[in-house]
Design a protein around this motif. Structure first.
Motif, PDB file in Angstrom:
ATOM      1  N   TYR A  64      33.356   7.967 -51.830  1.00 44.98           N
ATOM      2  CA  TYR A  64      33.613   6.823 -52.700  1.00 44.98           C
ATOM      3  C   TYR A  64      33.897   5.562 -51.874  1.00 44.98           C
ATOM      4  CZ  TYR A  64      34.794  10.737 -55.860  1.00 44.98           C
ATOM      5  OH  TYR A  64      34.797  11.896 -56.586  1.00 44.98           O
TER       6      TYR A  64
ATOM      7  N   GLU B 171      31.594   2.076 -51.208  1.00 44.17           N
ATOM      8  CA  GLU B 171      32.106   0.720 -51.439  1.00 44.17           C
ATOM      9  C   GLU B 171      32.003  -0.120 -50.165  1.00 44.17           C
ATOM     10  OE1 GLU B 171      36.070   1.012 -52.877  1.00 44.17           O
ATOM     11  OE2 GLU B 171      35.503   1.867 -54.815  1.00 44.17           O
ATOM     12  N   ARG B 172      32.347   0.486 -49.030  1.00 41.68           N
ATOM     13  CA  ARG B 172      32.309  -0.243 -47.756  1.00 41.68           C
ATOM     14  C   ARG B 172      30.887  -0.665 -47.423  1.00 41.68           C
ATOM     15  NH1 ARG B 172      30.944   0.139 -42.728  1.00 41.68           N
ATOM     16  NH2 ARG B 172      30.082   2.236 -42.953  1.00 41.68           N
TER      17      ARG B 172
ATOM     18  N   TYR C 190      26.922  -1.307 -55.592  1.00 39.85           N
ATOM     19  CA  TYR C 190      27.364   0.080 -55.687  1.00 39.85           C
ATOM     20  C   TYR C 190      27.174   0.513 -57.141  1.00 39.85           C
ATOM     21  CZ  TYR C 190      30.789   3.976 -55.531  1.00 39.85           C
ATOM     22  OH  TYR C 190      31.433   5.195 -55.627  1.00 39.85           O
TER      23      TYR C 190
ATOM     24  N   ASP D 229      27.821   3.356 -58.629  1.00 45.42           N
ATOM     25  CA  ASP D 229      29.080   3.998 -59.036  1.00 45.42           C
ATOM     26  C   ASP D 229      28.939   4.800 -60.328  1.00 45.42           C
ATOM     27  OD1 ASP D 229      31.680   4.800 -59.141  1.00 45.42           O
ATOM     28  OD2 ASP D 229      32.542   2.801 -59.344  1.00 45.42           O
TER      29      ASP D 229
END
Length: 353
Positions: free
Chosen positions: A130, A134-135, A144, A146
Motif C-alpha cells: 500500500y 502511494e510512494r 494510484y 487503489d
C-alpha cells in the motif's frame, strides 16, 4: 484533455460491448434435493477473471473524476488479478502501468501483467504494498488506482450491467429465480458491497454470505465490529483475504460470514473439476466450500431454493501452486480429509459436524 478523456471512455465502453455477458453454470446436485447451485463464470472475461469488471470501473472512475489524463502513469497495489486487468486497460489507453505486488504472487499472473505491457514492482512483506504504491505514484506524478479504497464506490450497485444485475437477469427462467443465498469472497469488499446493496435496492429476499480464508481480517472485523481488526498475515488464497480490513469492505450489507480452511478451498477446486470439468483458482474453491455448507443447512431445514456463487478465475494461473502436489506438501496442506468431507456431502446432502 477533455477530448482525450472522451475517447478513453469510448474505448473502455466499446470493450464492454464487445464482451458478451459471462455464463451461469449449473453445478450438478440431485434433483430431489430441491436446491440448485450456480456458478457465475467470470473467468471468460478478456483478462480471465472477475477483476476485469473492477478494473474497468476503476479506470472509468479515475477518468470521470479528472485523475487520469494522457500520459498518466497508473499504479496499483495488487495480489495479481486486478493488476492483470488494469494492465490490459492501460495498454488500451496507451498509459504506463506499474503493479506493486507481493514477491510470492504466482508466476503466471506476473507473466500476464508483463504481456499487457505492465511492470511489476515487488515487496517482500504483503502489507508494504500500500505505502509503496502511494510512494511510487507521488514520485512519478501518477495515479494510484487503489482498488482497496475505491472498489465499493466505483461500481454502480443500482444497475449499469454490474455483476448483481447480471446474475438476477440470468436467473429469471430458473425454477428458483430469486437466490436464497449469494456467496462471495472478499478481497477489496467491492463485490459483496455491490451484491448486498443491489438486493436491498431491488427488495429481494436474497441473503449475502461472505467466505473468508485463513489469515484474513474480514471475518474477525465482521464478528467483533472492530474495523481496525488486523491479522497482519497474507492469505494463501490469492485474490481474497487481507491482512487488514480494507476501506471498501461494507459489513452492514452482509448477512453471514463463514471462515473457510485453506485445505477446504483447494480441495473444492478439485471437486469442481471432477464434477463439472471447470478448472478454477483457489478463491472459487473458497466460494464453493461455503456454498456447500449453506446448501446442507437448507436441506437440514427443509428449504428449497437456489444458491449462486462465482467462478472467479481460471485454474491455469495456479498450475505451479494450487494444482501442484509438491507445493501443497510444502505448505503443509493435506486435501484428503476435505475431499472426503465434500464427497460425503454430495452423496448425502449432510455436512459433518
Amino acid at each position: 484533455m477533455r477530448a482525450w478523456v472522451r475517447e478513453a471512455v469510448r474505448r473502455i465502453e466499446a470493450d464492454a460491448n464487445r464482451s458478451a455477458d459471462t455464463h451461469l453454470h449449473v453445478f450438478p446436485l440431485p434433483q430431489e434435493w430441491g436446491v440448485d447451485l450456480y456458478l457465475k463464470d467470470e473467468s471468460v472475461h478478456p483478462t480471465g477473471s472477475l477483476k476485469h469488471r473492477l478494473a474497468r470501473s476503476l479506470l472509468l472512475y479515475g477518468l470521470v473524476n479528472g485523475q487520469i489524463g494522457p500520459g498518466t502513469t497508473l499504479i496499483e497495489a495488487s495480489s495479481g488479478s486486478t493488476a492483470v486487468s488494469e494492465a490490459y486497460f492501460a495498454r488500451m489507453l496507451g498509459l504506463p502501468f506499474v503493479a506493486v505486488m507481493p514477491r510470492k504472487t504466482s508466476r503466471e499472473k506476473v507473466a500476464l501483467i508483463e504481456f499487457y505491457g505492465g511492470k511489476c514492482h515487488f515487496v517482500d512483506i504483503a502489507p508494504d504494498m500500500y505505502g509503496e504504491a502511494e510512494r511510487l505514484a507521488a514520485e512519478v506524478g501518477g495515479h494510484y488506482l487503489d482498488q482497496f479504497t475505491y472498489a465499493e464506490r466505483a461500481t454502480d450497485w443500482r444497475g449499469n450491467n454490474n455483476i448483481a444485475e447480471s446474475v438476477f437477469a440470468q436467473m429469471r427462467s430458473e425454477r428458483h429465480p430469486v437466490p436464497a443465498w449469494i456467496v462471495v469472497g472478499a478481497g477489496t469488499g467491492g463485490t459483496s458491497a455491490t451484491f448486498g446493496r443491489h438486493v436491498r435496492y431491488r427488495r429481494h429476499t436474497t441473503r449475502i454470505a461472505v467466505v473468508d480464508p485463513e489469515n484474513s481480517s474480514f471475518y474477525g472485523a465482521w464478528e467483533t465490529g472492530a474495523m481496525d481488526y488486523s491479522t497482519g498475515m497474507p492469505s494463501r488464497i490469492e485474490g481474497i483475504g487481507r491482512p487488514r480490513v480494507e476501506p471498501s469492505f461494507v459489513p452492514g450489507v452482509i448477512d453471514e460470514m463463514l471462515r473457510i480452511p485453506d485445505a477446504g478451498s483447494l480441495a473444492a477446486i478439485r471437486v469442481l473439476r471432477e464434477h463439472t470439468g471447470h478448472w478454477a483458482g483457489g478463491s472459487t474453491g473458497t466460494n464453493l466450500y461455503g456454498a456447500f455448507q449453506l446448501i446442507a443447512r437448507m436441506l437440514a431445514e427443509g428449504q428449497a431454493g437456489s444458491v449462486v456463487t462465482l467462478l472467479c478465475d481460471g485454474g491455469e494461473r495456479y498450475a505451479n501452486t494450487y494444482y501442484n502436489d509438491e507445493w501443497l506438501a510444502e505448505q503443509g496442506l493435506d486435501l484428503g480429509p476435505q475431499l472426503a468431507l465434500m464427497e460425503e456431502f454430495l452423496r448425502t446432502g449432510r455436512w459433518p459436524k
